[in-house]
Write a protein that holds these residues in place. Structure first.
Motif, PDB file in Angstrom:
ATOM      1  N   PRO A   2      36.501  43.297  33.455  1.00 40.58           N
ATOM      2  CA  PRO A   2      37.135  42.050  33.966  1.00 40.58           C
ATOM      3  C   PRO A   2      38.198  41.581  33.017  1.00 40.58           C
ATOM      4  CG  PRO A   2      34.901  41.599  34.057  1.00 40.58           C
ATOM      5  CD  PRO A   2      35.191  42.986  33.144  1.00 40.58           C
ATOM      6  N   SER A   3      39.288  41.265  33.641  1.00 40.11           N
ATOM      7  CA  SER A   3      40.413  40.741  32.727  1.00 40.11           C
ATOM      8  C   SER A   3      41.068  39.265  33.393  1.00 40.11           C
ATOM      9  CB  SER A   3      41.403  41.801  32.573  1.00 40.11           C
ATOM     10  OG  SER A   3      42.012  42.280  34.287  1.00 40.11           O
ATOM     11  N   MET A   4      41.960  38.464  32.516  1.00 41.40           N
ATOM     12  CA  MET A   4      42.400  37.413  33.261  1.00 41.40           C
ATOM     13  C   MET A   4      43.327  37.708  34.194  1.00 41.40           C
ATOM     14  SD  MET A   4      43.803  34.320  30.979  1.00 41.40           S
ATOM     15  CE  MET A   4      44.461  32.672  31.742  1.00 41.40           C
ATOM     16  N   LEU A  31      47.525  26.741  41.882  1.00 39.74           N
ATOM     17  CA  LEU A  31      47.505  27.670  40.889  1.00 39.74           C
ATOM     18  C   LEU A  31      45.705  27.928  40.516  1.00 39.74           C
ATOM     19  CD1 LEU A  31      48.834  29.184  38.451  1.00 39.74           C
ATOM     20  CD2 LEU A  31      48.492  27.012  37.219  1.00 39.74           C
ATOM     21  N   TYR A  32      45.568  29.256  40.605  1.00 36.08           N
ATOM     22  CA  TYR A  32      44.343  29.838  40.122  1.00 36.08           C
ATOM     23  C   TYR A  32      44.252  30.779  39.239  1.00 36.08           C
ATOM     24  CZ  TYR A  32      43.895  28.021  45.007  1.00 36.08           C
ATOM     25  OH  TYR A  32      43.877  27.300  46.252  1.00 36.08           O
ATOM     26  N   VAL A  33      43.155  30.574  38.320  1.00 34.82           N
ATOM     27  CA  VAL A  33      43.052  31.247  37.040  1.00 34.82           C
ATOM     28  C   VAL A  33      41.601  31.756  36.846  1.00 34.82           C
ATOM     29  CG1 VAL A  33      43.236  31.276  34.706  1.00 34.82           C
ATOM     30  CG2 VAL A  33      44.946  29.787  35.876  1.00 34.82           C
ATOM     31  N   GLY A  34      41.373  32.900  36.464  1.00 32.88           N
ATOM     32  CA  GLY A  34      40.170  33.584  36.310  1.00 32.88           C
ATOM     33  C   GLY A  34      39.972  34.669  35.901  1.00 32.88           C
ATOM     34  N   THR A  35      38.784  35.382  35.599  1.00 33.65           N
ATOM     35  CA  THR A  35      38.655  36.666  34.844  1.00 33.65           C
ATOM     36  C   THR A  35      37.741  37.467  35.928  1.00 33.65           C
ATOM     37  OG1 THR A  35      38.195  35.569  32.726  1.00 33.65           O
ATOM     38  CG2 THR A  35      37.189  37.737  32.839  1.00 33.65           C
ATOM     39  N   LEU A  36      38.517  38.417  36.289  1.00 35.17           N
ATOM     40  CA  LEU A  36      38.158  38.984  37.580  1.00 35.17           C
ATOM     41  C   LEU A  36      37.993  40.536  37.323  1.00 35.17           C
ATOM     42  CD1 LEU A  36      40.109  37.550  40.207  1.00 35.17           C
ATOM     43  CD2 LEU A  36      37.978  36.896  39.337  1.00 35.17           C
ATOM     44  N   SER A  54      53.448  31.450  56.659  1.00 38.78           N
ATOM     45  CA  SER A  54      54.845  31.350  56.128  1.00 38.78           C
ATOM     46  C   SER A  54      54.651  30.646  54.571  1.00 38.78           C
ATOM     47  CB  SER A  54      55.305  29.911  57.028  1.00 38.78           C
ATOM     48  OG  SER A  54      54.364  28.825  56.847  1.00 38.78           O
ATOM     49  N   GLY A  55      53.501  30.888  53.937  1.00 38.29           N
ATOM     50  CA  GLY A  55      53.575  30.559  52.619  1.00 38.29           C
ATOM     51  C   GLY A  55      53.996  31.568  51.845  1.00 38.29           C
ATOM     52  N   ALA A  56      53.600  31.452  50.386  1.00 30.07           N
ATOM     53  CA  ALA A  56      54.108  32.548  49.586  1.00 30.07           C
ATOM     54  C   ALA A  56      53.003  32.603  48.346  1.00 30.07           C
ATOM     55  CB  ALA A  56      55.242  32.565  48.879  1.00 30.07           C
ATOM     56  N   ALA A  57      52.615  33.820  47.598  1.00 25.79           N
ATOM     57  CA  ALA A  57      51.869  33.870  46.649  1.00 25.79           C
ATOM     58  C   ALA A  57      52.287  34.849  45.508  1.00 25.79           C
ATOM     59  CB  ALA A  57      50.539  34.280  47.251  1.00 25.79           C
ATOM     60  N   VAL A  58      52.007  34.611  44.428  1.00 25.93           N
ATOM     61  CA  VAL A  58      52.164  35.694  43.319  1.00 25.93           C
ATOM     62  C   VAL A  58      50.910  35.875  42.515  1.00 25.93           C
ATOM     63  CG1 VAL A  58      53.582  35.862  41.137  1.00 25.93           C
ATOM     64  CG2 VAL A  58      54.561  34.627  42.980  1.00 25.93           C
ATOM     65  N   LEU A  59      50.627  37.395  42.380  1.00 27.96           N
ATOM     66  CA  LEU A  59      49.530  37.606  41.367  1.00 27.96           C
ATOM     67  C   LEU A  59      50.148  38.243  40.168  1.00 27.96           C
ATOM     68  CD1 LEU A  59      46.522  38.176  41.341  1.00 27.96           C
ATOM     69  CD2 LEU A  59      46.968  40.488  42.367  1.00 27.96           C
ATOM     70  N   ILE A  60      49.385  37.918  39.127  1.00 27.47           N
ATOM     71  CA  ILE A  60      49.738  38.407  37.706  1.00 27.47           C
ATOM     72  C   ILE A  60      48.609  38.947  37.098  1.00 27.47           C
ATOM     73  CG2 ILE A  60      50.913  37.892  35.389  1.00 27.47           C
ATOM     74  CD1 ILE A  60      52.091  35.310  36.815  1.00 27.47           C
ATOM     75  N   HIS A  61      48.393  39.981  36.629  1.00 27.02           N
ATOM     76  CA  HIS A  61      47.190  40.605  36.014  1.00 27.02           C
ATOM     77  C   HIS A  61      47.694  41.472  34.836  1.00 27.02           C
ATOM     78  CE1 HIS A  61      47.261  44.320  38.184  1.00 27.02           C
ATOM     79  NE2 HIS A  61      47.804  43.580  39.252  1.00 27.02           N
ATOM     80  N   PRO A  62      46.785  41.720  33.933  1.00 28.56           N
ATOM     81  CA  PRO A  62      47.007  42.621  32.758  1.00 28.56           C
ATOM     82  C   PRO A  62      47.149  44.070  33.309  1.00 28.56           C
ATOM     83  CG  PRO A  62      45.226  41.281  32.367  1.00 28.56           C
ATOM     84  CD  PRO A  62      45.475  41.024  33.636  1.00 28.56           C
ATOM     85  N   GLU A  63      48.066  44.935  32.722  1.00 24.94           N
ATOM     86  CA  GLU A  63      48.302  46.211  32.941  1.00 24.94           C
ATOM     87  C   GLU A  63      49.131  46.972  32.070  1.00 24.94           C
ATOM     88  OE1 GLU A  63      48.413  49.184  35.856  1.00 24.94           O
ATOM     89  OE2 GLU A  63      47.953  47.047  36.536  1.00 24.94           O
TER      90      GLU A  63
END
Length: 104
Positions: A2-4, A31-36, A54-63
């Motif tokens: 799992p990572s943030m 804004l959602y934050v978790g260790t997944l 019609s909305g939008a989303a951005v996902l940021i995760h370790p790589e």
């Protein structure tokens, strides 16, 4: 392992917000934050990107890359991701593009 993970949403349906709060905390609206784990992250992103409407989303995760993270987007907004020699940058589309998509 799992990572943030950070996920930001704008104008998504309530059922998407409910699905996200089962796995992540919502410190501020949208804004959602978790260790997944990667599997949970990918499944949540599949649900979000398919339901964004019609909305939008951005996902940021370790790589494992130069920046140390990856960005993914769903929905139409003026900001777009651009690959520049292996780095992910954020580019602005021309205002005319936004006006054309707003009329659609």
């Amino acid at each position: 392992m799992p990572s943030m993970t950070v996920l930001s949403t704008t104008s998504v349906p309530d059922h998407v917000r409910g699905a996200l709060t089962r796995w992540m905390i919502e410190p501020t609206p949208g804004l959602y934050v978790g260790t997944l784990s990667a599997r949970v992250r990918e499944e949540l992103w599949r649900v979000v990107s398919a339901s964004v409407g019609s909305g939008a989303a951005v996902l940021i995760h370790p790589e494992a890359n130069e920046q140390g993270y990856a960005l993914q987007t769903a929905g139409e907004r003026r900001r777009a991701l651009a690959d520049f020699d292996g780095l992910t940058l954020v580019a602005f589309r021309p205002e005319e593009y936004q006006e054309m998509t707003d009329r659609s």
